[in-house]
Write an enzyme that holds these catalytic residues in place. Sequence first.
Site, PDB file in Angstrom:
ATOM      1  N   PHE A  25       0.796  -1.224   0.000  1.00 23.38           N
ATOM      2  CA  PHE A  25       0.000   0.000   0.000  1.00 23.38           C
ATOM      3  C   PHE A  25       0.833   1.281   0.000  1.00 23.38           C
ATOM      4  O   PHE A  25       0.298   2.370  -0.071  1.00 23.38           O
ATOM      5  CB  PHE A  25      -1.068   0.012   1.073  1.00 23.38           C
ATOM      6  N   HIS A  42      -0.104   4.511  13.000  1.00 22.43           N
ATOM      7  CA  HIS A  42       0.669   5.058  14.128  1.00 22.43           C
ATOM      8  C   HIS A  42       2.025   4.377  14.267  1.00 22.43           C
ATOM      9  O   HIS A  42       2.872   4.844  15.025  1.00 22.43           O
ATOM     10  CB  HIS A  42      -0.127   5.026  15.433  1.00 22.43           C
TER      11      HIS A  42
END
Length: 127
Positions: A25, A42
């Site tokens: 991705f 995160h």
Amino acid sequence: MLPEASKTFEAEGLSDRVELVAGDFFVEVPPGDAYLIKSCVHNFGDERAIELFGVLRRAGAPLLLVDTMIPAGNEPHYSKFDDVEMMVIAGRNDRTEAEWAALVTAAGFEPGRVVRCDERFSLLEAF
């Protein structure tokens, strides 16, 4: 991961509603109506997060980001513990709602509403 994911969707009777696709991705994502990312961004620094969001933005669909968001103030909150844990374990940190909005904006999205899901997660819509 695809064989394991396939087994899970099949066991839940959902395999006819999902198409599993392998890929990276950070390079490209398949077309979709929306992109849902939960609990992984995160783990990345700001530059890498913006890079990922840029790939998703170029794909042209809304982003639904589900992650830990640190609330304002000094009251106890799960995200504040998780922030310290992320710094120690991964060398990264959790972010405030404003910091998440700045990252998706830097990638070309327009941040939408934030929905608090529970103490741990919030969902940020970006268009």
